[in-house]
Design an enzyme around this catalytic site. Structure first.
Site, PDB file in Angstrom:
ATOM      1  N   HIS A 187      -0.863   4.858   7.386  1.00 55.16           N
ATOM      2  CA  HIS A 187      -0.244   5.414   6.172  1.00 55.16           C
ATOM      3  C   HIS A 187       0.040   6.906   6.297  1.00 55.16           C
ATOM      4  O   HIS A 187      -0.772   7.642   6.852  1.00 55.16           O
ATOM      5  CB  HIS A 187      -1.165   5.175   4.970  1.00 55.16           C
ATOM      6  CG  HIS A 187      -1.463   3.730   4.733  1.00 55.16           C
ATOM      7  ND1 HIS A 187      -2.633   3.135   5.180  1.00 55.16           N
ATOM      8  CD2 HIS A 187      -0.746   2.750   4.140  1.00 55.16           C
ATOM      9  CE1 HIS A 187      -2.617   1.845   4.850  1.00 55.16           C
ATOM     10  NE2 HIS A 187      -1.488   1.583   4.225  1.00 55.16           N
TER      11      HIS A 187
ATOM     12  N   ASP B  53      -4.048   7.940   7.860  1.00 56.95           N
ATOM     13  CA  ASP B  53      -4.883   7.047   8.668  1.00 56.95           C
ATOM     14  C   ASP B  53      -3.977   6.390   9.706  1.00 56.95           C
ATOM     15  O   ASP B  53      -2.857   6.859   9.925  1.00 56.95           O
ATOM     16  CB  ASP B  53      -5.653   6.035   7.778  1.00 56.95           C
ATOM     17  CG  ASP B  53      -4.739   5.123   6.958  1.00 56.95           C
ATOM     18  OD1 ASP B  53      -3.547   5.007   7.303  1.00 56.95           O
ATOM     19  OD2 ASP B  53      -5.234   4.514   5.988  1.00 56.95           O
TER      20      ASP B  53
ATOM     21  N   SER C 207       0.813  -1.225   0.000  1.00 57.58           N
ATOM     22  CA  SER C 207       0.000   0.000   0.000  1.00 57.58           C
ATOM     23  C   SER C 207       0.841   1.267   0.000  1.00 57.58           C
ATOM     24  O   SER C 207       0.342   2.326  -0.365  1.00 57.58           O
ATOM     25  CB  SER C 207      -0.934   0.019   1.213  1.00 57.58           C
ATOM     26  OG  SER C 207      -0.191  -0.020   2.414  1.00 57.58           O
TER      27      SER C 207
END
Ligand SMILES: *[C@@H]1O[C@H](CO)[C@@H](O)[C@H](O)[C@H]1NC(C)=O
Ligand SMILES: *[C@@H]1O[C@H](CO)[C@@H](O)[C@H](O)[C@H]1NC(C)=O
Length: 344
Positions: free
Chosen positions: A322, A319, A34
């Site tokens: 991240h 978040d 990610s």
């Protein structure tokens, strides 16, 4: 007459030299999780998604592309710094085609790791499958540009890898399987074996410029701090130690491959120190911007949460897992200035 001719010759040569130096890195090719997935997971059935508000609210057009960020991610900034496009598209995104991918492409998948047992957790794309997509891409590139031009792009392109955090946080420390099989040190060596094989595979496919991404201070991610209530929600030192030890092993791998594979230039892009510096600045927020910033990512971070912050620029994390676009731009800038400048 003769001198005009000479001047033209000189000028043409200079221009060619310039063109050559401009095209030193003609494309950015990305593998990983990610941290560098621009939306491949939108195209596969998985819970590891972020293609909804408020993700992407600071992206061009406020678009939630599937990047786990309020805006762009590090590879976008790196591409831009190399004079290429300001964003690197997802290989599985049907709105792009080979003419876009010839300049930049990402095979990354949020939630994946070196270990196939990690990608199984959220049914995302395993690393070996990212390599299969890369082979498929090379075929398309040869059809599109011809063998010679395609081979040139492949050997001059910067191949960036960024993964490993999920192997520890989503897999080793969460599930019993690997923990009953390996000590954490043995598990690191197991992952290094996979990374070794993967970079050798890239080399065999023609890649000559490779950046291996180091691990961040994993114990300082908001989610890990939240669960460290015994330690007063400070950074979890044991996780940071593992990240440092693993980065050391990655560094040894880089040294080994540079020695053993003729013509390769491999570097370690290690975000550990710069990210820790940002985190340790006094007066910064210690939680993520989205929702409470303590637990939420993916579907738990949605537009209905009343706690989401208004200005993500004031936060290190977007978040609970991240970085914000701002943090990503700082990290990418630092990598370009230090190790990646070798390829500029
Ligand atoms: C790629 O898409 C663009 C427009 O979206 C189109 O003009 C172009 O012909 C396509 N190229 C290939 C090689 O399919
Ligand atoms: C190395 O990678 C190739 C291609 O993904 C895979 O088929 C092979 O099993 C791997 N070997 C090892 C020892 O991991």
């Amino acid at each position: 007459m003769a001198s005009t001719c000479m001047l033209w010759l000189l000028l043409t040569q200079l221009l060619m030299l310039f063109a050559e130096s401009r095209a030193k890195v003609p494309a950015i090719i990305v593998f990983g999780d990610s941290s560098v997935d621009p939306g491949n997971n939108n195209q596969i059935p998985t819970m590891a998604r972020s293609n909804f508000e408020p993700y992407g609210r600071d992206f061009s057009g406020g678009l939630a592309t599937g990047r786990f960020s309020n805006g762009r991610i590090p590879t976008d900034f790196i591409s831009e710094a190399f004079g290429l496009k300001p964003t690197v598209p997802a290989y599985l995104d049907p709105t792009y085609n080979i003419s876009d991918f010839a300049i930049g492409v990402s095979f990354a998948s949020a939630g994946t790791g070196y270990d196939t047992a990690t990608s199984d957790v959220l049914s995302v794309i395993p690393l070996w499958k990212e390599l299969e997509y890369y082979k498929d891409y090379q075929k398309k590139l040869r059809t599109y540009l011809g063998d010679q031009k395609a081979n040139e792009i492949i050997s001059e392109a910067l191949h960036l890898m960024s993964l490993g955090t999920n192997d520890f946080l989503e897999n080793y420390y969460t599930l019993r399987g690997r923990r009953s099989q390996f000590s954490v040190d043995q598990y690191q060596d197991f992952l290094i074996g996979i990374a070794t094989n993967f970079t050798q595979n890239l080399y065999a496919l023609g890649a000559r410029k490779i950046s291996l991404g180091g691990l961040p201070p994993m114990g300082c991610l908001p989610l890990e701090r939240t669960t460290n209530f015994m330690g007063g929600n400070e950074c979890l030192e044991s996780y940071n130690m593992v990240a440092m030890a693993f980065n050391e092993k990655l560094n040894n791998l880089v040294i080994k491959q540079n020695k053993e594979l003729p013509g390769i230039t491999m570097v370690l892009s290690n975000p550990y120190n710069i990210l820790l510096q940002i985190i340790q600045k006094p007066s910064i927020y210690e939680v993520g911007c989205c929702a409470t910033g303590m637990f939420e990512m993916g579907y738990a971070c949605d537009q209905y949460n009343p706690f989401t912050c208004t200005d993500a620029k004031k936060y290190v994390f977007w978040d609970s897992f991240h970085p914000t676009e701002k943090t990503s731009s700082i990290i990418a800038g630092q990598m370009v200035k230090t190790v990646l400048s070798k390829f500029l």
